[in-house]
Design a protein around this motif. Structure first.
Motif, PDB file in Angstrom:
ATOM      1  N   ASP A   8     -14.125 109.329 -46.874  1.00  0.00           N
ATOM      2  CA  ASP A   8     -13.052 108.929 -45.961  1.00  0.00           C
ATOM      3  C   ASP A   8     -12.066 110.062 -45.719  1.00  0.00           C
ATOM      4  O   ASP A   8     -11.574 110.242 -44.600  1.00  0.00           O
ATOM      5  N   ALA A  12     -11.329 111.876 -42.219  1.00  0.00           N
ATOM      6  CA  ALA A  12      -9.971 111.923 -41.673  1.00  0.00           C
ATOM      7  C   ALA A  12      -9.588 113.345 -41.285  1.00  0.00           C
ATOM      8  O   ALA A  12      -8.866 113.554 -40.313  1.00  0.00           O
ATOM      9  N   GLY A  17     -10.431 112.557 -36.608  1.00  0.00           N
ATOM     10  CA  GLY A  17     -10.221 111.701 -37.772  1.00  0.00           C
ATOM     11  C   GLY A  17      -8.867 111.042 -37.818  1.00  0.00           C
ATOM     12  O   GLY A  17      -8.665 110.099 -38.567  1.00  0.00           O
ATOM     13  N   PHE A  19      -6.025 112.344 -38.794  1.00  0.00           N
ATOM     14  CA  PHE A  19      -5.064 112.877 -39.753  1.00  0.00           C
ATOM     15  C   PHE A  19      -3.999 113.619 -38.971  1.00  0.00           C
ATOM     16  O   PHE A  19      -4.288 114.389 -38.080  1.00  0.00           O
ATOM     17  N   SER A  63      -2.002 103.785 -37.560  1.00  0.00           N
ATOM     18  CA  SER A  63      -3.349 104.189 -37.964  1.00  0.00           C
ATOM     19  C   SER A  63      -4.110 103.071 -38.675  1.00  0.00           C
ATOM     20  O   SER A  63      -5.201 103.294 -39.181  1.00  0.00           O
ATOM     21  N   HIS A  98      -6.126 105.510 -47.064  1.00  0.00           N
ATOM     22  CA  HIS A  98      -5.142 105.430 -45.987  1.00  0.00           C
ATOM     23  C   HIS A  98      -3.798 105.969 -46.451  1.00  0.00           C
ATOM     24  O   HIS A  98      -3.114 106.683 -45.722  1.00  0.00           O
ATOM     25  N   THR A 101      -3.840 109.759 -46.572  1.00  0.00           N
ATOM     26  CA  THR A 101      -3.837 110.463 -45.293  1.00  0.00           C
ATOM     27  C   THR A 101      -2.619 110.136 -44.433  1.00  0.00           C
ATOM     28  O   THR A 101      -2.336 110.871 -43.498  1.00  0.00           O
TER      29      THR A 101
END
Lengths: 218, 204
Positions: A8, A12, A17, A19, A63, A98, A101
């Motif tokens: 992941d 990201a 991704g 980020f 996000s 999550h 990031t």
């Protein structure tokens, strides 16, 4: 489970991704507010903790729908559900990914953005402390919301509406910590409440997220 | 290895199949046949535990199967090798090299999966089955978008899997040249009385 986290994070960081999206949004909020309310340094420093918390929360919200939607679209979620990983573990790792990031970059950027908002010097440590304690709750609650809306085409609006009320307690106590800290008051009780919310959500919501994922995969 | 008795399968609250019973032993392949919409995919998803059965029983060794659906679960920004390595780590196995060899993916190993053609992507999806190391394969239309050569690779992989004591339950219309696949025609199991008893569905 570590493999899932690493994948992941890789996804990201690579093209598309997402980020940095949260960080950019946070920056936009913080730079636009002074244009909206006027450049009065006293007013800015008064509203700084609240605006910074609100910005972080909205950036986080932005996000959320990526947490499960991408895995759902390409079929990975079905495959993960039939893999040896428990879905509870998948949900927990997804929340952690999550947070790494979005939450963590927001915490690291917050002092800088605090300067932009003329945050009083006493407010920096409470702000970072409250974000560090509060953003994990935002990610975990968001993961639960994303699990609820997985499989819905363009479920972003529904996701935001479902998650917003759940975010309110975290926002109230988080902003309270930052606000009282900036005013030089004691921050113990809102900080404890914030820590309690975070611990509770981390303990319970991965299980709830796994249960709704199971129902949504049908 | 897998025993299904008196299984009823639903999709979207409508009962599709009822009274489905079959047994699958090690080294055996069972091919599901039937017209579109008869419930092949739903049956496979039910056996895989992705959706609940309306009735009946499914027995197999826990965590003994690998499921492959229409979607391959490939991440476009990861390379072929990274995609396979991820699944190998999830299933706690190794065999990425062997899987890439079986599906002739070694020359594509550094290629981002998003740059693969549909057939190459499908080969990557099938190679994932090899890295799971699971004895029972549940395959939904595995040969879609494969060319004749790749179908041959898949046939070889599945034969090797069966010889090694594995088993496969697959929905396909292509003759793979398996030695004696048992064919299960699903049309006779079609549910007579479609019932909607899923409360949620009424609101969707």
């Amino acid at each position: 489970m570590i493999a899932l986290l690493i994948r992941d994070l890789k996804l990201a960081l690579r093209a598309g991704g997402g980020f940095g999206l949260a960080l950019a949004f946070f920056l936009i909020v913080v730079t636009l507010v002074p244009f909206g309310v006027g450049p009065d340094p006293e007013l800015l420093s008064k509203i700084a903790p609240g605006i910074l918390w609100l910005g972080a929360l909205l950036a986080c919200l932005l996000s959320l729908d990526r947490i499960f939607a991408l895995d759902w679209e390409d079929g990975s979620l079905d495959l993960l559900a039939t893999s040896p990983l428990p879905l509870e573990g998948v949900a927990a790792i997804k929340s952690f990914g999550h947070w790494l990031t979005t939450g963590l970059p927001l915490i690291l950027a917050a002092p800088l953005f605090g300067v932009l908002m003329n945050l009083p010097a006493t407010g920096f440590i409470p702000l970072i402390l409250s974000l560090t304690l509060g953003t994990p709750a935002l990610s975990v609650i968001g993961t639960f919301g994303a699990a609820l809306t997985v499989g819905l085409k363009r479920g972003g609006l529904l996701l935001s509406l479902l998650v917003l009320p759940l975010y309110v307690p975290t926002l109230i106590f988080g902003a309270q910590v930052a606000q009282r800290g900036a005013e030089g008051l004691s921050i113990t009780s809102p900080l404890l409440m914030l820590a309690g919310i975070t611990c509770g959500t981390i303990a319970l919501l991965p299980f709830a997220a796994a249960a709704v994922l199971k129902a949504n995969l049908r | 290895m897998l025993e299904v008795s008196d299984l009823s399968v639903t999709r979207g609250g409508v009962k599709l199949l009822e009274g489905v019973s079959f047994k699958l032993a090690a080294g055996q392949a069972l091919v599901l046949r039937g017209p579109n919409g008869v419930g092949k995919t739903s049956l496979l998803r039910t056996v895989a535990g992705l959706q609940p059965a309306l009735g009946g029983a499914i027995q197999f060794e826990p965590d003994g199967f690998a499921y492959a659906s229409h979607a391959d679960g490939i991440k476009a920004t990861l390379s072929v090798e990274e995609n396979l390595t991820f699944w190998a780590q999830i299933f706690g196995s190794n065999g990425v090299e062997a899987a890439m060899m079986a599906y002739d993916l070694r020359t594509l190993r550094e290629r981002p999966a998003g740059a693969l053609s549909a057939g190459q992507g499908r080969r990557l999806g099938l190679a994932r089955l090899l890295v799971t190391g699971r004895p029972l394969w549940l395959l939904d239309e595995p040969t879609v978008s494969l060319d004749a050569e790749a179908v041959g690779m898949f046939a070889r992989a599945i034969k090797a899997h069966l010889q090694a004591g594995g088993a496969a339950l697959l929905a396909t219309h292509i003759d793979l040249g398996l030695e004696d696949p048992t064919v299960l025609e699903l049309s006779p199991y079609k549910a007579k009385t479609p019932v909607t008893d899923d409360f949620d569905e009424a609101f969707l």
